[in-house]
Design a protein around this motif. Structure first.
Motif, PDB file in Angstrom:
ATOM      1  N   ASN A 147      -1.433  12.959  14.142  1.00 42.64           N
ATOM      2  CA  ASN A 147      -2.718  13.366  13.579  1.00 42.64           C
ATOM      3  C   ASN A 147      -2.534  14.426  12.507  1.00 42.64           C
ATOM      4  N   LYS A 148      -3.077  14.161  11.352  1.00 43.87           N
ATOM      5  CA  LYS A 148      -3.075  15.115  10.245  1.00 43.87           C
ATOM      6  C   LYS A 148      -4.497  15.240   9.713  1.00 43.87           C
ATOM      7  N   ALA A 149      -4.745  16.272   8.953  1.00 45.01           N
ATOM      8  CA  ALA A 149      -6.100  16.514   8.449  1.00 45.01           C
ATOM      9  C   ALA A 149      -6.572  15.410   7.522  1.00 45.01           C
ATOM     10  N   LEU A 150      -5.713  14.998   6.574  1.00 45.27           N
ATOM     11  CA  LEU A 150      -6.159  14.074   5.535  1.00 45.27           C
ATOM     12  C   LEU A 150      -5.025  13.183   5.054  1.00 45.27           C
ATOM     13  N   PHE A 151      -5.271  11.866   5.100  1.00 40.57           N
ATOM     14  CA  PHE A 151      -4.394  10.869   4.507  1.00 40.57           C
ATOM     15  C   PHE A 151      -5.183  10.084   3.463  1.00 40.57           C
ATOM     16  N   HIS A 152      -4.485   9.648   2.418  1.00 42.12           N
ATOM     17  CA  HIS A 152      -5.045   8.675   1.495  1.00 42.12           C
ATOM     18  C   HIS A 152      -4.182   7.416   1.535  1.00 42.12           C
ATOM     19  N   ILE A 153      -4.830   6.264   1.657  1.00 46.19           N
ATOM     20  CA  ILE A 153      -4.133   4.982   1.631  1.00 46.19           C
ATOM     21  C   ILE A 153      -4.665   4.192   0.445  1.00 46.19           C
ATOM     22  N   ASN A 154      -3.813   3.900  -0.511  1.00 52.05           N
ATOM     23  CA  ASN A 154      -4.188   3.109  -1.679  1.00 52.05           C
ATOM     24  C   ASN A 154      -3.534   1.739  -1.567  1.00 52.05           C
ATOM     25  N   VAL A 155      -4.358   0.700  -1.671  1.00 56.99           N
ATOM     26  CA  VAL A 155      -3.932  -0.655  -1.353  1.00 56.99           C
ATOM     27  C   VAL A 155      -3.941  -1.522  -2.609  1.00 56.99           C
ATOM     28  N   ASP A 156      -2.914  -2.344  -2.752  1.00 55.60           N
ATOM     29  CA  ASP A 156      -2.815  -3.251  -3.891  1.00 55.60           C
ATOM     30  C   ASP A 156      -3.489  -4.582  -3.527  1.00 55.60           C
ATOM     31  N   ASN A 157      -4.796  -4.649  -3.756  1.00 52.72           N
ATOM     32  CA  ASN A 157      -5.538  -5.885  -3.514  1.00 52.72           C
ATOM     33  C   ASN A 157      -6.736  -5.926  -4.466  1.00 52.72           C
ATOM     34  N   ASN A 158      -7.607  -6.887  -4.283  1.00 50.00           N
ATOM     35  CA  ASN A 158      -8.736  -7.070  -5.193  1.00 50.00           C
ATOM     36  C   ASN A 158     -10.045  -6.502  -4.659  1.00 50.00           C
ATOM     37  N   SER A 159      -9.982  -5.774  -3.571  1.00 47.07           N
ATOM     38  CA  SER A 159     -11.202  -5.219  -2.988  1.00 47.07           C
ATOM     39  C   SER A 159     -11.807  -4.155  -3.899  1.00 47.07           C
ATOM     40  N   LYS A 160     -13.120  -4.041  -3.855  1.00 48.79           N
ATOM     41  CA  LYS A 160     -13.838  -3.000  -4.587  1.00 48.79           C
ATOM     42  C   LYS A 160     -14.411  -1.945  -3.638  1.00 48.79           C
ATOM     43  N   ARG A 161     -14.011  -2.036  -2.394  1.00 49.00           N
ATOM     44  CA  ARG A 161     -14.600  -1.160  -1.374  1.00 49.00           C
ATOM     45  C   ARG A 161     -13.628  -0.063  -0.973  1.00 49.00           C
ATOM     46  N   HIS A 162     -14.202   1.105  -0.653  1.00 53.01           N
ATOM     47  CA  HIS A 162     -13.415   2.286  -0.328  1.00 53.01           C
ATOM     48  C   HIS A 162     -13.976   2.896   0.957  1.00 53.01           C
ATOM     49  N   LEU A 163     -13.123   3.051   1.953  1.00 50.16           N
ATOM     50  CA  LEU A 163     -13.547   3.487   3.283  1.00 50.16           C
ATOM     51  C   LEU A 163     -13.202   4.949   3.525  1.00 50.16           C
ATOM     52  N   LEU A 164     -14.160   5.686   4.085  1.00 48.83           N
ATOM     53  CA  LEU A 164     -13.887   6.994   4.673  1.00 48.83           C
ATOM     54  C   LEU A 164     -13.877   6.807   6.181  1.00 48.83           C
ATOM     55  N   LEU A 165     -12.731   7.035   6.800  1.00 50.14           N
ATOM     56  CA  LEU A 165     -12.567   6.902   8.243  1.00 50.14           C
ATOM     57  C   LEU A 165     -12.458   8.295   8.840  1.00 50.14           C
ATOM     58  N   ILE A 166     -13.460   8.684   9.618  1.00 46.45           N
ATOM     59  CA  ILE A 166     -13.477   9.979  10.295  1.00 46.45           C
ATOM     60  C   ILE A 166     -13.145   9.709  11.746  1.00 46.45           C
ATOM     61  N   TYR A 195       0.847  -1.194   0.000  1.00 44.33           N
ATOM     62  CA  TYR A 195       0.000   0.000   0.000  1.00 44.33           C
ATOM     63  C   TYR A 195       0.884   1.245   0.000  1.00 44.33           C
ATOM     64  N   VAL A 196       0.289   2.350  -0.397  1.00 44.29           N
ATOM     65  CA  VAL A 196       0.978   3.637  -0.413  1.00 44.29           C
ATOM     66  C   VAL A 196       0.131   4.645   0.354  1.00 44.29           C
ATOM     67  N   ILE A 197       0.751   5.338   1.284  1.00 43.16           N
ATOM     68  CA  ILE A 197       0.072   6.371   2.061  1.00 43.16           C
ATOM     69  C   ILE A 197       0.532   7.736   1.563  1.00 43.16           C
ATOM     70  N   THR A 198      -0.424   8.613   1.317  1.00 40.96           N
ATOM     71  CA  THR A 198      -0.121   9.980   0.916  1.00 40.96           C
ATOM     72  C   THR A 198      -0.634  10.933   1.986  1.00 40.96           C
ATOM     73  N   ASP A 199       0.267  11.699   2.557  1.00 41.57           N
ATOM     74  CA  ASP A 199      -0.095  12.758   3.493  1.00 41.57           C
ATOM     75  C   ASP A 199      -0.441  13.980   2.654  1.00 41.57           C
ATOM     76  N   GLU A 200      -1.721  14.323   2.586  1.00 40.82           N
ATOM     77  CA  GLU A 200      -2.149  15.379   1.678  1.00 40.82           C
ATOM     78  C   GLU A 200      -1.685  16.761   2.109  1.00 40.82           C
ATOM     79  N   SER A 201      -1.249  16.927   3.359  1.00 39.13           N
ATOM     80  CA  SER A 201      -0.760  18.228   3.809  1.00 39.13           C
ATOM     81  C   SER A 201       0.632  18.534   3.276  1.00 39.13           C
TER      82      SER A 201
END
Length: 235
Positions: free
Chosen positions: A151-170, A118-124
Protein backbone atom coordinates in the motif's frame (compact mmCIF):
# COMPACT_ATOMS: atom_id res chain seq x y z
CA UNK A 1 -16.53 -16.66 5.91
CA UNK A 2 -19.56 -18.92 5.94
CA UNK A 3 -21.51 -18.80 9.21
CA UNK A 4 -21.49 -22.58 9.48
CA UNK A 5 -17.67 -22.53 9.38
CA UNK A 6 -17.36 -20.37 12.49
CA UNK A 7 -16.79 -21.74 16.00
CA UNK A 8 -20.04 -22.57 17.81
CA UNK A 9 -20.09 -19.58 20.14
CA UNK A 10 -18.26 -17.06 18.00
CA UNK A 11 -19.48 -13.49 18.45
CA UNK A 12 -20.02 -11.99 15.00
CA UNK A 13 -21.14 -8.68 13.61
CA UNK A 14 -24.18 -8.64 11.32
CA UNK A 15 -22.40 -7.15 8.33
CA UNK A 16 -25.46 -7.54 6.10
CA UNK A 17 -27.39 -5.18 8.37
CA UNK A 18 -24.40 -2.85 8.58
CA UNK A 19 -23.95 -2.67 4.80
CA UNK A 20 -27.70 -2.17 4.24
CA UNK A 21 -27.58 0.73 6.67
CA UNK A 22 -24.61 2.31 4.88
CA UNK A 23 -26.23 1.96 1.45
CA UNK A 24 -29.48 3.47 2.72
CA UNK A 25 -27.62 6.64 3.67
CA UNK A 26 -25.78 7.13 0.39
CA UNK A 27 -27.07 9.69 -2.08
CA UNK A 28 -29.10 8.26 -4.97
CA UNK A 29 -26.55 9.68 -7.43
CA UNK A 30 -23.98 7.20 -6.12
CA UNK A 31 -24.06 3.78 -7.79
CA UNK A 32 -23.91 1.03 -5.18
CA UNK A 33 -22.16 -2.11 -6.41
CA UNK A 34 -23.41 -4.77 -4.03
CA UNK A 35 -21.22 -7.85 -4.39
CA UNK A 36 -22.89 -9.93 -1.71
CA UNK A 37 -25.21 -11.99 -3.89
CA UNK A 38 -22.45 -12.73 -6.38
CA UNK A 39 -20.10 -13.94 -3.66
CA UNK A 40 -22.86 -15.99 -2.02
CA UNK A 41 -23.44 -17.80 -5.32
CA UNK A 42 -19.83 -18.97 -5.17
CA UNK A 43 -19.57 -19.42 -1.40
CA UNK A 44 -18.22 -22.95 -1.68
CA UNK A 45 -15.31 -21.81 -3.84
CA UNK A 46 -11.92 -20.48 -2.74
CA UNK A 47 -12.97 -16.85 -2.22
CA UNK A 48 -11.03 -16.03 0.95
CA UNK A 49 -7.64 -17.09 2.19
CA UNK A 50 -7.61 -19.38 5.20
CA UNK A 51 -4.66 -17.61 6.81
CA UNK A 52 -5.29 -14.03 5.70
CA UNK A 53 -8.09 -11.44 5.88
CA UNK A 54 -8.05 -10.64 2.13
CA UNK A 55 -10.16 -12.17 -0.60
CA UNK A 56 -8.51 -14.26 -3.30
CA UNK A 57 -7.97 -13.45 -6.95
CA UNK A 58 -10.91 -15.71 -7.76
CA UNK A 59 -13.17 -13.51 -5.63
CA UNK A 60 -11.87 -10.37 -7.31
CA UNK A 61 -12.51 -11.97 -10.70
CA UNK A 62 -16.17 -12.44 -9.75
CA UNK A 63 -16.30 -8.93 -8.25
CA UNK A 64 -14.89 -7.43 -11.44
CA UNK A 65 -17.81 -8.81 -13.46
CA UNK A 66 -20.29 -6.84 -11.32
CA UNK A 67 -18.10 -3.74 -11.41
CA UNK A 68 -17.79 -4.01 -15.19
CA UNK A 69 -21.57 -4.13 -15.60
CA UNK A 70 -22.02 -1.10 -13.33
CA UNK A 71 -19.37 0.92 -15.19
CA UNK A 72 -20.27 -0.33 -18.66
CA UNK A 73 -16.90 -2.02 -19.08
CA UNK A 74 -16.13 -5.28 -20.84
CA UNK A 75 -17.01 -8.35 -18.82
CA UNK A 76 -14.68 -11.34 -19.11
CA UNK A 77 -14.50 -15.11 -18.74
CA UNK A 78 -11.90 -17.09 -16.85
CA UNK A 79 -10.72 -18.44 -20.19
CA UNK A 80 -9.67 -14.88 -21.09
CA UNK A 81 -6.83 -15.19 -18.57
CA UNK A 82 -3.79 -17.32 -17.95
CA UNK A 83 -3.96 -18.15 -14.25
CA UNK A 84 -0.61 -18.59 -12.53
CA UNK A 85 -0.26 -19.98 -8.98
CA UNK A 86 2.70 -17.87 -7.84
CA UNK A 87 2.91 -19.40 -4.37
CA UNK A 88 1.34 -22.28 -2.47
CA UNK A 89 2.85 -21.50 0.94
CA UNK A 90 1.25 -18.16 1.77
CA UNK A 91 0.66 -17.47 5.46
CA UNK A 92 -1.13 -14.16 5.93
CA UNK A 93 -2.15 -11.75 8.67
CA UNK A 94 -4.47 -14.13 10.50
CA UNK A 95 -1.79 -16.79 10.76
CA UNK A 96 0.68 -14.19 12.01
CA UNK A 97 -1.74 -13.19 14.78
CA UNK A 98 -2.93 -16.60 15.92
CA UNK A 99 -0.58 -19.11 14.35
CA UNK A 100 -1.52 -21.91 11.97
CA UNK A 101 -0.75 -25.59 11.90
CA UNK A 102 -0.08 -27.07 8.46
CA UNK A 103 -2.33 -24.49 6.79
CA UNK A 104 -1.00 -22.74 3.70
CA UNK A 105 -2.72 -20.65 1.06
CA UNK A 106 -2.23 -20.28 -2.68
CA UNK A 107 -1.96 -16.92 -4.40
CA UNK A 108 -3.00 -16.87 -8.03
CA UNK A 109 -2.57 -14.07 -10.54
CA UNK A 110 -4.83 -13.58 -13.54
CA UNK A 111 -2.93 -12.36 -16.60
CA UNK A 112 -5.11 -11.34 -19.58
CA UNK A 113 -4.32 -13.33 -22.70
CA UNK A 114 -5.03 -10.17 -24.70
CA UNK A 115 -2.20 -8.23 -23.10
CA UNK A 116 -1.69 -4.49 -23.16
CA UNK A 117 1.40 -2.53 -22.16
CA UNK A 118 1.30 -0.18 -19.20
CA UNK A 119 3.63 1.79 -16.96
CA UNK A 120 3.14 2.19 -13.22
CA UNK A 121 4.63 5.18 -11.42
CA UNK A 122 4.95 5.11 -7.64
CA UNK A 123 4.62 8.80 -6.87
CA UNK A 124 6.30 8.44 -3.46
CA UNK A 125 9.57 7.35 -5.06
CA UNK A 126 9.01 8.29 -8.72
CA UNK A 127 10.02 4.73 -9.61
CA UNK A 128 8.46 3.22 -12.71
CA UNK A 129 7.59 -0.37 -13.51
CA UNK A 130 6.00 -2.24 -16.41
CA UNK A 131 4.21 -4.73 -14.20
CA UNK A 132 1.82 -4.57 -11.29
CA UNK A 133 3.40 -7.68 -9.81
CA UNK A 134 6.39 -7.73 -7.46
CA UNK A 135 7.86 -11.22 -7.56
CA UNK A 136 10.42 -10.35 -4.86
CA UNK A 137 7.51 -10.13 -2.40
CA UNK A 138 7.12 -13.90 -2.67
CA UNK A 139 10.42 -14.24 -0.80
CA UNK A 140 9.17 -12.09 2.11
CA UNK A 141 6.81 -12.68 5.01
CA UNK A 142 4.05 -10.57 3.42
CA UNK A 143 3.54 -12.40 0.15
CA UNK A 144 0.28 -10.56 -0.54
CA UNK A 145 2.39 -7.54 -1.51
CA UNK A 146 3.06 -9.38 -4.78
CA UNK A 147 0.15 -7.13 -5.82
CA UNK A 148 1.36 -3.54 -6.24
CA UNK A 149 4.25 -4.01 -3.83
CA UNK A 150 1.94 -3.12 -0.95
CA UNK A 151 0.00 0.00 0.00
CA UNK A 152 1.28 3.41 -1.04
CA UNK A 153 -0.37 6.81 -1.05
CA UNK A 154 -0.50 7.32 -4.81
CA UNK A 155 0.16 5.29 -7.96
CA UNK A 156 -0.37 6.29 -11.57
CA UNK A 157 -0.97 3.59 -14.19
CA UNK A 158 -0.78 4.70 -17.82
CA UNK A 159 -2.04 2.13 -20.31
CA UNK A 160 -1.30 1.76 -24.01
CA UNK A 161 -4.79 1.20 -25.42
CA UNK A 162 -7.58 3.08 -27.19
CA UNK A 163 -9.70 3.86 -24.14
CA UNK A 164 -10.76 7.44 -23.46
CA UNK A 165 -11.66 6.76 -19.85
CA UNK A 166 -9.63 7.56 -16.76
CA UNK A 167 -10.32 5.94 -13.38
CA UNK A 168 -9.72 7.26 -9.88
CA UNK A 169 -9.60 4.23 -7.57
CA UNK A 170 -9.84 5.12 -3.87
CA UNK A 171 -9.06 1.93 -2.03
CA UNK A 172 -7.53 -0.15 0.69
CA UNK A 173 -5.50 -3.33 0.18
CA UNK A 174 -8.59 -5.34 -0.87
CA UNK A 175 -8.43 -3.59 -4.25
CA UNK A 176 -4.81 -4.52 -4.96
CA UNK A 177 -5.77 -7.84 -6.54
CA UNK A 178 -8.63 -6.17 -8.45
CA UNK A 179 -6.42 -3.70 -10.33
CA UNK A 180 -5.15 -6.22 -12.94
CA UNK A 181 -8.75 -6.72 -14.12
CA UNK A 182 -9.28 -2.96 -14.47
CA UNK A 183 -6.07 -2.08 -16.31
CA UNK A 184 -7.15 -3.14 -19.84
CA UNK A 185 -10.32 -1.04 -19.58
CA UNK A 186 -8.80 2.39 -18.95
CA UNK A 187 -6.31 4.78 -20.51
CA UNK A 188 -5.09 5.56 -17.01
CA UNK A 189 -5.83 4.58 -13.44
CA UNK A 190 -5.00 6.85 -10.52
CA UNK A 191 -4.73 4.66 -7.42
CA UNK A 192 -5.12 6.39 -4.05
CA UNK A 193 -5.04 4.93 -0.56
CA UNK A 194 -6.91 7.50 1.52
CA UNK A 195 -5.13 6.32 4.67
CA UNK A 196 -1.87 7.75 3.34
CA UNK A 197 -2.87 10.43 0.79
CA UNK A 198 -3.55 13.90 2.19
CA UNK A 199 -3.45 16.12 -0.88
CA UNK A 200 -6.22 17.85 -2.85
CA UNK A 201 -8.49 15.30 -4.56
CA UNK A 202 -10.26 17.96 -6.60
CA UNK A 203 -7.00 18.97 -8.23
CA UNK A 204 -6.08 15.32 -8.74
CA UNK A 205 -9.37 14.67 -10.55
CA UNK A 206 -8.82 17.67 -12.83
CA UNK A 207 -5.15 16.99 -13.53
CA UNK A 208 -5.74 13.31 -14.33
CA UNK A 209 -8.85 13.96 -16.49
CA UNK A 210 -10.84 11.54 -14.33
CA UNK A 211 -14.06 10.20 -15.88
CA UNK A 212 -14.88 7.43 -13.36
CA UNK A 213 -14.45 7.15 -9.59
CA UNK A 214 -14.55 3.82 -7.74
CA UNK A 215 -14.39 3.38 -3.96
CA UNK A 216 -13.21 -0.13 -3.08
CA UNK A 217 -12.68 -0.93 0.60
CA UNK A 218 -13.40 -3.83 2.88
CA UNK A 219 -16.28 -3.07 5.23
CA UNK A 220 -14.11 -2.94 8.36
CA UNK A 221 -11.92 -0.24 6.84
CA UNK A 222 -14.99 1.65 5.67
CA UNK A 223 -16.64 1.81 9.10
CA UNK A 224 -13.60 1.96 11.37
CA UNK A 225 -11.01 4.08 9.57
CA UNK A 226 -11.53 7.86 9.58
CA UNK A 227 -9.44 8.63 6.50
CA UNK A 228 -12.37 8.44 4.07
CA UNK A 229 -14.42 10.84 6.18
CA UNK A 230 -11.45 13.20 6.43
CA UNK A 231 -10.97 13.03 2.64
CA UNK A 232 -14.63 13.75 1.86
CA UNK A 233 -14.84 16.62 4.35
CA UNK A 234 -11.69 18.21 2.93
CA UNK A 235 -12.97 18.03 -0.64
Amino acid sequence: MKKESLPKYAVTLNQDKQIDNIYSKLDDSIVKIDLRNTLKKHKDEYLYYKTDHHWTSLATYYAYQDIAKAFNLKTTKQSDYTIYPVTTNFEGTLANKTGSVNIKDEIDIYVPKDKCDYVITDESTNKKSRTIYHSDALETKDQYTVFMGGNKALFHINVDNNSKRHLLLIKDSYANSLIPFLIPQYASITVVDARYYFEDYTRLIKDDLITDVLFMNNSNTFVQDTSLADMLEAN
